[in-house]
Enzyme design. Structure first.
Site, mmCIF file in Angstrom:
data_model
loop_
_atom_site.group_PDB
_atom_site.id
_atom_site.type_symbol
_atom_site.label_atom_id
_atom_site.label_comp_id
_atom_site.label_asym_id
_atom_site.label_seq_id
_atom_site.Cartn_x
_atom_site.Cartn_y
_atom_site.Cartn_z
ATOM 1 N NE ARG A 131 -4.007 -2.107 1.834
ATOM 2 C CZ ARG A 131 -3.876 -3.267 2.489
ATOM 3 N NH1 ARG A 131 -2.937 -3.411 3.381
ATOM 4 N NH2 ARG A 131 -4.702 -4.253 2.253
ATOM 5 C CE LYS A 153 0.900 13.875 -15.214
ATOM 6 N NZ LYS A 153 0.697 14.378 -16.592
ATOM 7 C CD GLU A 195 9.589 16.569 -22.569
ATOM 8 O OE1 GLU A 195 8.924 17.544 -22.174
ATOM 9 O OE2 GLU A 195 9.067 15.547 -23.061
ATOM 10 C CE LYS A 237 6.913 17.220 -14.107
ATOM 11 N NZ LYS A 237 7.003 16.022 -14.888
ATOM 12 C CD GLU A 247 -2.227 16.747 -16.674
ATOM 13 O OE1 GLU A 247 -1.143 16.217 -16.375
ATOM 14 O OE2 GLU A 247 -2.729 16.664 -17.795
ATOM 15 N NE ARG A 251 1.964 17.061 -13.468
ATOM 16 C CZ ARG A 251 2.545 16.239 -12.609
ATOM 17 N NH1 ARG A 251 2.151 16.202 -11.358
ATOM 18 N NH2 ARG A 251 3.532 15.446 -12.989
ATOM 19 C CG ASN A 255 0.302 17.414 -20.986
ATOM 20 O OD1 ASN A 255 1.265 16.787 -20.547
ATOM 21 N ND2 ASN A 255 -0.903 17.337 -20.448
ATOM 22 C CG HIS A 258 3.841 16.208 -24.327
ATOM 23 N ND1 HIS A 258 4.629 17.340 -24.300
ATOM 24 C CD2 HIS A 258 4.537 15.258 -23.654
ATOM 25 C CE1 HIS A 258 5.745 17.076 -23.648
ATOM 26 N NE2 HIS A 258 5.717 15.824 -23.241
ATOM 27 C CG HIS A 262 1.527 11.481 -26.328
ATOM 28 N ND1 HIS A 262 0.868 11.761 -25.161
ATOM 29 C CD2 HIS A 262 2.799 11.185 -25.986
ATOM 30 C CE1 HIS A 262 1.709 11.642 -24.151
ATOM 31 N NE2 HIS A 262 2.884 11.307 -24.623
ATOM 32 C CG HIS A 275 8.396 11.429 -25.047
ATOM 33 N ND1 HIS A 275 7.048 11.361 -25.316
ATOM 34 C CD2 HIS A 275 8.551 12.412 -24.121
ATOM 35 C CE1 HIS A 275 6.409 12.252 -24.572
ATOM 36 N NE2 HIS A 275 7.304 12.909 -23.840
HETATM 37 P P1 NAD Z 1 14.720 5.470 -21.187
HETATM 38 O O1 NAD Z 1 14.465 5.333 -19.760
HETATM 39 O O2 NAD Z 1 14.258 4.365 -22.081
HETATM 40 O O3 NAD Z 1 16.285 5.665 -21.424
HETATM 41 C C1 NAD Z 1 16.757 5.787 -22.744
HETATM 42 C C2 NAD Z 1 17.923 4.834 -23.026
HETATM 43 O O4 NAD Z 1 19.095 5.349 -22.408
HETATM 44 C C3 NAD Z 1 17.742 3.434 -22.459
HETATM 45 O O5 NAD Z 1 18.292 2.510 -23.337
HETATM 46 C C4 NAD Z 1 18.551 3.490 -21.166
HETATM 47 O O6 NAD Z 1 18.997 2.226 -20.734
HETATM 48 C C5 NAD Z 1 19.698 4.366 -21.580
HETATM 49 N N1 NAD Z 1 20.358 5.104 -20.512
HETATM 50 C C6 NAD Z 1 19.783 5.720 -19.461
HETATM 51 N N2 NAD Z 1 20.691 6.439 -18.799
HETATM 52 C C7 NAD Z 1 21.866 6.257 -19.417
HETATM 53 C C8 NAD Z 1 23.165 6.759 -19.214
HETATM 54 N N3 NAD Z 1 23.430 7.663 -18.268
HETATM 55 N N4 NAD Z 1 24.149 6.330 -20.030
HETATM 56 C C9 NAD Z 1 23.884 5.463 -21.043
HETATM 57 N N5 NAD Z 1 22.669 4.987 -21.317
HETATM 58 C C10 NAD Z 1 21.673 5.376 -20.504
HETATM 59 O O7 NAD Z 1 14.107 6.820 -21.798
HETATM 60 P P2 NAD Z 1 13.792 8.245 -21.148
HETATM 61 O O8 NAD Z 1 13.713 9.156 -22.308
HETATM 62 O O9 NAD Z 1 14.669 8.575 -20.024
HETATM 63 O O10 NAD Z 1 12.335 8.037 -20.550
HETATM 64 C C11 NAD Z 1 11.227 7.734 -21.360
HETATM 65 C C12 NAD Z 1 10.118 7.252 -20.462
HETATM 66 O O11 NAD Z 1 9.765 8.305 -19.558
HETATM 67 C C13 NAD Z 1 8.853 6.879 -21.193
HETATM 68 O O12 NAD Z 1 8.381 5.652 -20.685
HETATM 69 C C14 NAD Z 1 7.876 7.994 -20.835
HETATM 70 O O13 NAD Z 1 6.543 7.551 -20.811
HETATM 71 C C15 NAD Z 1 8.363 8.371 -19.474
HETATM 72 N N6 NAD Z 1 8.028 9.747 -19.064
HETATM 73 C C16 NAD Z 1 7.462 9.912 -17.846
HETATM 74 C C17 NAD Z 1 7.148 11.181 -17.400
HETATM 75 C C18 NAD Z 1 6.567 11.365 -16.033
HETATM 76 O O14 NAD Z 1 6.193 12.502 -15.682
HETATM 77 N N7 NAD Z 1 6.491 10.335 -15.226
HETATM 78 C C19 NAD Z 1 7.439 12.301 -18.193
HETATM 79 C C20 NAD Z 1 8.030 12.094 -19.431
HETATM 80 C C21 NAD Z 1 8.331 10.803 -19.858
HETATM 81 N N1 GLY Z 2 5.360 15.175 -18.082
HETATM 82 C C1 GLY Z 2 4.146 15.905 -17.815
HETATM 83 C C2 GLY Z 2 3.778 15.943 -16.374
HETATM 84 O O1 GLY Z 2 4.514 15.497 -15.533
HETATM 85 O O2 GLY Z 2 2.724 16.423 -16.049
#
Ligand code: NAD
Ligand code: GLY
Length: 361
Positions: A131, A153, A195, A237, A247, A251, A255, A258, A262, A275
């Site tokens: 939980r 998120k 971003e 942020k 949101e 918030r 986006n 986005h 998306h 992305h």
């Molecule tokens: P990712 O986590 O897939 O990382 C990208 C690649 O880089 C992967 O292959 C990873 O293993 C590699 N990597 C990571 N750090 C490294 C480093 N320091 N050196 C070498 N390689 C490294 O991609 P991302 O762009 O970080 O994240 C994308 C994800 O984030 C998506 O799932 C998206 O939905 C999510 N996201 C979430 C939010 C949120 O608010 N929670 C916001 C934006 C995106």
């Molecule tokens: N990445 C958008 C948010 O966190 O609201």
């Protein structure tokens, strides 16, 4: 006009103000070895799960495990495969299993060492395990430094939609080491910059100008410069999340880019664009709509366009994707409300508003 250079330090701290659930974002250089000492004041159980993937573990797993052990923690390394396709319920289930068999209890914590994929699934597991247990974000991509690790998120994907299952659940600490960017593939770094550009357009004309003026230093990962852009992004942020954590409305300015972004990711089955790359196209398209509606001046549109281009981000919807196809994809997006499409449109550099449209122009 004289332009200031606000980058003066290679470390910073930003607070996300959420009352009892407030937390710090620590931004530093070569600070992974300091994670253990930083966790000591958080009053968490010594047994701590470190969730990561083989790519990130290869570079940073030892440093973080050593730091935790030296500070008296008993870290358990939990590794899942590298890739967006593993951010799902099956790998969340695997993580629960590793935590149960290693006797993590309600007072234990987990830490996410990796990019947004690792951060999102770790936050989701933390919010549901017994939980809810504390978790720490140790982001290692630029996108996760400035966006996904902050704001609570969490989520996993479902075969019928990305990020469709999740929760709002804030971390106890975000520990950003910008030196991790040295090993990040260049394409991932540039995608993360989209971003940062977003924050400039939605909230900060000074950051936007800084990005215009300091391309070389940013591309070469100059520490003070990266610290400044990460810090400003996190500050923006943090302030948006503090004002509208779940949101309800405001918030949604995060986006910007986005809605179209998306749609492009969906149409191309997440194979063609990262992305941030899709968001870059979406930001320019939204700026074009704002210009055509008379909301955004021509010269400001041109500045957004050239900033996206000078960083080598894609800026055009691929020729084989039609506007009706985008419209169809937007229709199933979470950002649609009461049958209308909600889009974040720039009114100037540093100002946006959320508008409802019947269709994508
Ligand atoms: P990712 O986590 O897939 O990382 C990208 C690649 O880089 C992967 O292959 C990873 O293993 C590699 N990597 C990571 N750090 C490294 C480093 N320091 N050196 C070498 N390689 C490294 O991609 P991302 O762009 O970080 O994240 C994308 C994800 O984030 C998506 O799932 C998206 O939905 C999510 N996201 C979430 C939010 C949120 O608010 N929670 C916001 C934006 C995106
Ligand atoms: N990445 C958008 C948010 O966190 O609201």
């Amino acid at each position: 006009m004289e332009r200031v250079n606000p980058a003066q330090s290679n470390s910073a701290r930003v607070k996300v103000e959420l009352g009892e659930r407030s937390y710090n974002i620590s931004i530093g250089t070569d600070t992974l070895c300091g994670l253990g000492p930083a966790l000591k004041p958080l009053d968490i159980n010594p047994v701590i799960g470190l969730i990561t993937n083989p790519t990130v573990s290869h570079y940073y797993g030892h440093t973080v495990m050593d730091s935790l052990r030296t500070s008296g923690f008993e870290p358990i390394l939990i590794t899942i495969p590298d890739g967006e396709q593993y951010k799902d319920i099956l790998w969340a289930y695997y993580i629960y299993g590793e935590m149960l068999s290693n006797r993590l209890d309600r007072s234990s914590a987990i830490a996410a060492l990796g990019g947004g994929v690792i951060g999102d699934i770790t936050g989701f597991v933390a919010s549901t395990y017994m939980r809810g247990i504390p978790y720490i974000q140790v982001p290692t991509t630029l996108l996760s430094h400035v966006d996904s690790s902050v704001g609570g998120k969490t989520g996993i994907n479902h075969p019928l939609g990305k990020n469709m299952i999740g929760s709002f659940y804030q971390p106890r600490l975000v520990w950003v080491d910008i030196a991790t960017l040295k090993t990040l593939p260049r394409r991932e770094f540039i995608a993360g910059l989209a971003e940062v550009i977003k924050y400039g357009v939605i909230a900060d004309s000074v950051l936007f100008e800084y990005l215009e003026d300091n391309r070389e230093k940013i591309i070469s990962l100059e520490a003070d410069t990266i610290t400044y852009i990460v810090k400003r992004s996190c500050e923006i942020k943090a302030s948006v999340v503090a004002a509208d954590e779940k949101e309800a409305g405001f918030r949604a300015i995060l986006n910007y880019g986005h809605t179209i972004g998306h749609a492009i990711e969906t149409i191309t089955a997440y194979r063609e664009f990262l992305h941030g790359e899709a968001v870059a196209i979406g930001m320019l398209y939204a700026a074009g709509i704002a210009k055509d509606m008379g909301m955004l001046k021509e010269d400001e549109f041109k500045r957004i366009s050239s900033l996206i281009r000078i960083y080598g981000l894609p800026y055009e919807i691929p020729k084989d994707i039609s506007v009706p196809a985008i419209h169809e994809a937007v229709k199933v997006d979470k950002k649609r409300k009461a049958g209308r499409i909600r889009m974040v449109l720039p009114e100037g550099i540093g100002r946006v508003s959320i508008v409802s449209l019947d269709s994508i122009p």
